[in-house]
Design a protein around this motif. Structure first.
Motif, PDB file in Angstrom:
ATOM      1  N   LEU A 202     -42.610 -16.823 -14.245  1.00  0.00           N
ATOM      2  CA  LEU A 202     -43.093 -15.450 -14.085  1.00  0.00           C
ATOM      3  C   LEU A 202     -42.525 -14.522 -15.151  1.00  0.00           C
ATOM      4  O   LEU A 202     -43.258 -13.750 -15.778  1.00  0.00           O
ATOM      5  CB  LEU A 202     -42.712 -14.926 -12.694  1.00  0.00           C
ATOM      6  N   PHE A 203     -41.215 -14.604 -15.386  1.00  0.00           N
ATOM      7  CA  PHE A 203     -40.594 -13.752 -16.405  1.00  0.00           C
ATOM      8  C   PHE A 203     -41.164 -14.051 -17.791  1.00  0.00           C
ATOM      9  O   PHE A 203     -41.345 -13.141 -18.610  1.00  0.00           O
ATOM     10  CB  PHE A 203     -39.083 -13.943 -16.410  1.00  0.00           C
ATOM     11  N   SER A 204     -41.439 -15.317 -18.053  1.00  0.00           N
ATOM     12  CA  SER A 204     -42.016 -15.692 -19.355  1.00  0.00           C
ATOM     13  C   SER A 204     -43.396 -15.067 -19.522  1.00  0.00           C
ATOM     14  O   SER A 204     -43.725 -14.528 -20.588  1.00  0.00           O
ATOM     15  CB  SER A 204     -42.114 -17.214 -19.470  1.00  0.00           C
ATOM     16  N   LEU A 205     -44.202 -15.128 -18.483  1.00  0.00           N
ATOM     17  CA  LEU A 205     -45.552 -14.556 -18.543  1.00  0.00           C
ATOM     18  C   LEU A 205     -45.493 -13.040 -18.701  1.00  0.00           C
ATOM     19  O   LEU A 205     -46.225 -12.460 -19.511  1.00  0.00           O
ATOM     20  CB  LEU A 205     -46.335 -14.932 -17.287  1.00  0.00           C
ATOM     21  N   LEU A 206     -44.615 -12.393 -17.942  1.00  0.00           N
ATOM     22  CA  LEU A 206     -44.475 -10.937 -18.057  1.00  0.00           C
ATOM     23  C   LEU A 206     -43.992 -10.541 -19.455  1.00  0.00           C
ATOM     24  O   LEU A 206     -44.427  -9.525 -20.008  1.00  0.00           O
ATOM     25  CB  LEU A 206     -43.501 -10.417 -16.995  1.00  0.00           C
ATOM     26  N   GLY A 207     -43.094 -11.338 -20.009  1.00  0.00           N
ATOM     27  CA  GLY A 207     -42.623 -11.064 -21.363  1.00  0.00           C
ATOM     28  C   GLY A 207     -43.732 -11.193 -22.385  1.00  0.00           C
ATOM     29  O   GLY A 207     -43.809 -10.422 -23.348  1.00  0.00           O
ATOM     30  N   LEU A 208     -44.624 -12.168 -22.187  1.00  0.00           N
ATOM     31  CA  LEU A 208     -45.781 -12.325 -23.067  1.00  0.00           C
ATOM     32  C   LEU A 208     -46.682 -11.097 -23.012  1.00  0.00           C
ATOM     33  O   LEU A 208     -47.125 -10.580 -24.045  1.00  0.00           O
ATOM     34  CB  LEU A 208     -46.578 -13.560 -22.657  1.00  0.00           C
TER      35      LEU A 208
END
Length: 468
Positions: A359-365
């Motif tokens: 989730l954090f990776s997607l939000l960072g993207l």
């Protein structure tokens, strides 16, 4: 003249070919992880005080690189290392790395106060990156590189240096060929080099915290190589090592370009003119030259449109690759358990941690894409790896439960799949490496040593002054 669209009879075999290629790619990655984790962590005693710890990630990248050598690509390996698979590994490597970047943000959160209290030490060590010029440039000129030395010693040859040299000299110039060579060597062997250099320096008596701070040198793979090896040698200090390295990496991402432009470039010009003694003269950069960090091409290159950035298909692909990444981490952690039952267990909290990293990776993207629309260069050009770490840091500061969940994910299990894909991604560049001058290869060694040792010594000085 219009082009006929593919008929169902031709499209179906093409789709099957794509699926088969991807299955073979994943099979190679899983086999590589199995072999690397089966070998496990190995120690090499260099001297009575210096021990080099060789991690599974080292075996993973070596194996996939060796198998990718053109002479070995016969039979099924030719299909495994198809142009499609190599291109996929290279294009999506940064996405596969994002859960690791999210882990770094989670490791910083519990120690943010401690890091801020010695924040000036992190700023001071940033000057150590000038070691690429101080140590590398005299060696390069001594070897007779001349103008190639301008590109090969400005920095570690990452995207910032590549963009600057491209805009100032073009890639077809001698400085351009120099920076491309360093970029290639760093991409192929940077993580390996620093995974060996870090423990050697630890054996000399340098504070492991100083080495951890120095590990944040602007390259995610190089930082991972250095900090992972340090953490493996001193597992009781793993959290401190990782958090210091991650904080340093974030700082370098923010101000690394400005250190290069305002400090490294003038220093390099002065040293070049002094050492050349009038045989050649390096002029100051023209006023028209601009710097674009994180870019990949020359100035004036148009970026993607808003519609292209936020296309559903694009994010669907990102979500799928991120899911693949965390699943491979889970499989790697299970493999570690089979080899060593005392390693980090897999629990419900582990699954929650992997979901949080996804989730954090997607939000960072998403945040990174939004920031590319900014008119502020420092915001627009900040790498997506940094945005993911910041999103994770903010989330973990907001709720400590995220820290506990992510902490249940074995740190080293995050690294082995990444390096397996990294080895595949550079398979087609091994031929290009053979065309690189041995002089540039020697220069690269001193450039790498210069930045890491310089940063570590400054960090050591700062820590001794603060008395922490």
């Amino acid at each position: 003249m219009s082009t006929a669209s593919p008929t169902p009879t031709t499209a179906a075999p093409a789709r099957r070919g794509v699926v088969l290629d991807m299955v073979l790619l994943l099979a190679l990655v899983l086999l590589t992880i199995t072999i690397a984790e089966g070998i496990g962590i190995r120690s090499l005693q260099v001297t009575s005080s210096i021990t080099i710890t060789v991690l599974p990630l080292v075996f993973a990248v070596i194996l996939t690189m060796v198998l990718g050598i053109p002479v070995w690509r016969k039979g099924i390996l030719r299909r495994v290392y198809s142009g499609r698979n190599v291109a996929f590994s290279g294009a999506f490597l940064i996405i596969i790395m994002l859960p690791l970047m999210a882990r770094y943000g989670a490791d910083v959160a519990p120690r943010l106060g401690e890091i801020i209290s010695i924040g000036w030490v992190f700023l001071l060590q940033e000057l150590g990156n000038l070691g690429t010029v101080v140590l590398g440039l005299p060696i390069a000129l001594l070897l007779g590189l001349r103008r190639h030395a301008i590109g090969s010693t400005l920095g570690l040859g990452r995207e910032g240096e590549l963009a600057y040299i491209t805009e100032k000299y073009t890639l077809n110039s001698d400085p351009g060929r120099g920076v491309l060579s360093i970029y290639l060597i760093g991409t192929l062997f940077g993580a390996l080099f620093f995974s060996f250099l870090a423990p050697i320096l630890l054996g000399t008596g340098l504070d492991v915290r100083a080495l951890a701070i120095a590990s944040g040198m602007g390259s995610a793979s190089m930082m991972t190589g250095a900090s992972s090896t340090l953490a493996a040698q001193l597992p009781e200090m793993q959290d401190t090592i990782i958090s210091y390295a991650a904080a340093s990496q974030l700082l370098t991402s923010f101000i690394g370009t400005y250190t290069m432009v305002f400090l490294a470039v003038p220093l390099q010009r002065a040293m070049y003119n002094l050492l050349m003694r009038g045989k050649d003269r390096m002029s100051a950069p023209s006023a028209a030259a601009t710097v674009r960090t994180g870019g990949s091409g020359a100035s004036g290159e148009a970026g993607p449109s808003v519609g292209e950035l936020f296309a559903v298909r694009r994010y669907g692909m990102f979500m799928g690759v991120l899911l693949l990444s965390v699943v491979l981490v889970l499989l790697t952690q299970q493999m570690k358990l089979w080899v060593n039952p005392e390693s980090t267990p897999i629990t419900t909290l582990t699954l929650g941690g992997l979901a949080t990293l996804w989730l954090f990776s997607l939000l960072g993207l998403v945040l990174g894409d939004l920031m590319t629309l900014s008119r502020l260069p420092v915001v627009r050009d900040f790498p997506v790896l940094g945005w993911v770490s910041l999103v994770s840091l903010a989330g973990c500061l907001a709720w400590s439960g995220f820290v506990d969940a992510i902490g249940a994910v074995d740190f080293l299990s995050l690294t082995t799949p990444i390096l397996a894909f990294a080895g595949i991604s550079v398979a087609d560049r091994l031929v290009d490496l053979s065309k690189t001058s041995w002089k540039v290869a020697i220069t690269a060694i001193f450039v790498f040593i210069g930045t890491y040792v310089g940063s570590a010594l400054l960090a050591q000085f700062g820590l001794s002054v603060t008395g922490v």
